[in-house]
Design a protein around this motif. Structure first.
Motif, short mmCIF file in Angstrom:
data_model
loop_
_atom_site.label_atom_id
_atom_site.label_comp_id
_atom_site.label_asym_id
_atom_site.label_seq_id
_atom_site.Cartn_x
_atom_site.Cartn_y
_atom_site.Cartn_z
N SER A 5 72.51 -44.36 -8.01
CA SER A 5 73.78 -43.63 -8.12
C SER A 5 73.61 -42.23 -8.73
O SER A 5 74.14 -41.25 -8.19
CB SER A 5 74.80 -44.43 -8.93
N PRO A 6 72.87 -42.08 -9.84
CA PRO A 6 72.74 -40.74 -10.44
C PRO A 6 72.05 -39.73 -9.52
O PRO A 6 72.47 -38.57 -9.45
CB PRO A 6 71.89 -40.99 -11.70
N VAL A 7 70.99 -40.15 -8.81
CA VAL A 7 70.28 -39.20 -7.95
C VAL A 7 71.13 -38.83 -6.73
O VAL A 7 71.06 -37.70 -6.24
CB VAL A 7 68.90 -39.73 -7.49
N LEU A 8 71.93 -39.77 -6.26
CA LEU A 8 72.83 -39.45 -5.14
C LEU A 8 73.93 -38.50 -5.61
O LEU A 8 74.37 -37.63 -4.85
CB LEU A 8 73.43 -40.74 -4.57
N ASP A 9 74.38 -38.67 -6.84
CA ASP A 9 75.41 -37.76 -7.38
C ASP A 9 74.86 -36.35 -7.51
O ASP A 9 75.56 -35.36 -7.25
CB ASP A 9 75.89 -38.26 -8.75
N VAL A 10 73.59 -36.23 -7.93
CA VAL A 10 72.99 -34.91 -8.13
C VAL A 10 72.72 -34.22 -6.80
O VAL A 10 73.09 -33.05 -6.60
CB VAL A 10 71.67 -35.03 -8.94
N ASP A 11 72.08 -34.94 -5.87
CA ASP A 11 71.72 -34.33 -4.59
C ASP A 11 72.92 -34.24 -3.63
O ASP A 11 72.93 -33.40 -2.74
CB ASP A 11 70.59 -35.13 -3.92
N ASP A 12 73.86 -35.15 -3.79
CA ASP A 12 75.12 -35.13 -3.04
C ASP A 12 74.92 -34.93 -1.53
O ASP A 12 75.38 -33.94 -0.95
CB ASP A 12 76.02 -34.02 -3.60
N PRO A 13 74.21 -35.88 -0.84
CA PRO A 13 73.94 -35.71 0.59
C PRO A 13 75.15 -35.99 1.48
O PRO A 13 75.13 -35.66 2.67
CB PRO A 13 72.84 -36.74 0.85
N ILE A 14 76.19 -36.59 0.90
CA ILE A 14 77.39 -36.94 1.69
C ILE A 14 78.56 -36.13 1.15
O ILE A 14 78.90 -36.21 -0.04
CB ILE A 14 77.69 -38.45 1.59
N ASP A 15 79.19 -35.34 2.00
CA ASP A 15 80.20 -34.40 1.53
C ASP A 15 81.60 -34.99 1.45
O ASP A 15 82.59 -34.27 1.30
CB ASP A 15 80.21 -33.14 2.42
N LYS A 16 81.71 -36.32 1.53
CA LYS A 16 83.01 -36.99 1.40
C LYS A 16 82.87 -38.16 0.43
O LYS A 16 81.76 -38.60 0.13
CB LYS A 16 83.49 -37.51 2.76
N ALA A 17 83.99 -38.64 -0.06
CA ALA A 17 83.97 -39.80 -0.94
C ALA A 17 83.49 -41.02 -0.16
O ALA A 17 83.84 -41.19 1.02
CB ALA A 17 85.36 -40.05 -1.51
N TYR A 18 82.69 -41.85 -0.81
CA TYR A 18 82.18 -43.04 -0.13
C TYR A 18 82.04 -44.19 -1.11
O TYR A 18 82.02 -44.01 -2.33
CB TYR A 18 80.82 -42.74 0.53
N HIS A 19 81.93 -45.37 -0.55
CA HIS A 19 81.74 -46.60 -1.31
C HIS A 19 80.28 -47.01 -1.19
O HIS A 19 79.75 -47.10 -0.08
CB HIS A 19 82.65 -47.69 -0.73
N LEU A 20 79.61 -47.22 -2.31
CA LEU A 20 78.20 -47.60 -2.30
C LEU A 20 78.06 -49.11 -2.30
O LEU A 20 78.66 -49.81 -3.12
CB LEU A 20 77.48 -47.02 -3.53
N GLU A 21 77.27 -49.61 -1.37
CA GLU A 21 77.01 -51.05 -1.26
C GLU A 21 75.51 -51.27 -1.22
O GLU A 21 74.82 -50.78 -0.34
CB GLU A 21 77.67 -51.59 0.02
N VAL A 22 75.00 -52.01 -2.20
CA VAL A 22 73.58 -52.36 -2.24
C VAL A 22 73.45 -53.84 -1.93
O VAL A 22 74.13 -54.67 -2.53
CB VAL A 22 72.97 -52.06 -3.63
N SER A 23 72.60 -54.18 -0.98
CA SER A 23 72.50 -55.57 -0.56
C SER A 23 71.07 -55.97 -0.23
O SER A 23 70.19 -55.13 -0.04
CB SER A 23 73.39 -55.82 0.67
N SER A 24 70.87 -57.27 -0.16
CA SER A 24 69.60 -57.82 0.31
C SER A 24 69.61 -57.82 1.84
O SER A 24 70.67 -57.70 2.46
CB SER A 24 69.42 -59.25 -0.21
N PRO A 25 68.44 -57.97 2.49
CA PRO A 25 68.40 -57.97 3.95
C PRO A 25 69.10 -59.16 4.59
O PRO A 25 69.50 -59.10 5.74
CB PRO A 25 66.90 -57.98 4.27
N GLY A 26 69.22 -60.28 3.88
CA GLY A 26 69.81 -61.47 4.46
C GLY A 26 68.80 -62.26 5.29
O GLY A 26 67.68 -61.81 5.51
N ILE A 27 69.20 -63.43 5.74
CA ILE A 27 68.29 -64.29 6.48
C ILE A 27 68.03 -63.74 7.89
O ILE A 27 66.89 -63.66 8.35
CB ILE A 27 68.82 -65.73 6.53
#
Length: 210
Positions: free
Chosen positions: A76-98
């Motif tokens: 989250s902090p590095v994405l906030d600093v580099d800001d590659p997305i110019d709109k508000a977004y929801h961050l979702e971190v997940s496992s690959p799943g089966i």
């Protein structure tokens, strides 16, 4: 996700992102490596406004809810600093799943014998879409044993890794059993390395959102 010509140092995936997804991957990859995780996939979608999905796993293939939370706090902090997305977004971190995406050559070896849906960027044996069991693989290609070959088609096809644009395991009872067995074994080995007592009740596939 598509095959990408760009390169991220230390990224051994054969299937990579393009556009904004690739910029996000380049930003977070060093952070993931430093914290003991590896990137599976980045995908920005229009779900719930904008959702940035970061799919990750540990080197041994495991991923817990706590791991997802740890990755979320780290990136989250590095994405906030580099800001590659110019709109508000929801961050979702997940496992690959089966029924996971296969993005590394090692993934095809690890899941040999299981059903996969695969798409190529160019025609291979007059097709771009394949479904079948994963056969043998080497440094350059993988054999797919077609489960329903059309009339006149060879029962197997060898697909060069460089042509693969997308690949995902197909959920079957055998896959579920194998995935849970591998996950349980990996967790036990990880606990052993850390000197922790082995306990029953290992967690299944996990996912968290922030």
């Amino acid at each position: 996700m598509t095959a990408e010509t760009g390169n991220i140092d230390g990224d051994d995936r054969i299937i990579r992102e393009s556009g904004v997804d690739a910029r996000v991957a380049a930003i977070i990859a060093p952070v993931l490596r430093a914290t003991g995780f590896r990137l599976v996939r980045v995908r920005l979608s229009g779900q719930n406004g904008l959702t940035l999905q970061i799919m990750v796993e540990r080197e041994d293939g495991t991923m817990t809810v706590e791991d997802c939370e740890e990755v979320s706090r780290a990136v989250s902090p590095v994405l906030d600093v580099d800001d590659p997305i110019d709109k508000a977004y929801h961050l979702e971190v997940s496992s690959p799943g089966i029924d996971r995406p296969l993005v590394r050559k090692a993934d095809f070896k690890a899941w040999a014998g299981h059903l996969v849906k695969l798409e190529t960027s160019i025609l291979v044996a007059d097709r771009k879409r394949f479904r079948g069991r994963i056969g043998e693989s080497d440094e350059d290609s993988v054999v797919i044993e077609r489960d329903q070959p059309a009339y006149g088609e060879e029962p197997t096809v060898r697909i060069p890794f460089e042509t693969i644009a997308d690949a995902r395991l197909i959920l079957t009872d055998d896959l579920i059993r194998d995935a849970l067995s591998k996950d349980n074994k990996a967790r036990k080995e990880a606990k052993k390395r850390r000197g922790e007592p082995d306990e029953d009740g290992a967690e299944d596939e996990t996912e968290t959102e922030e």
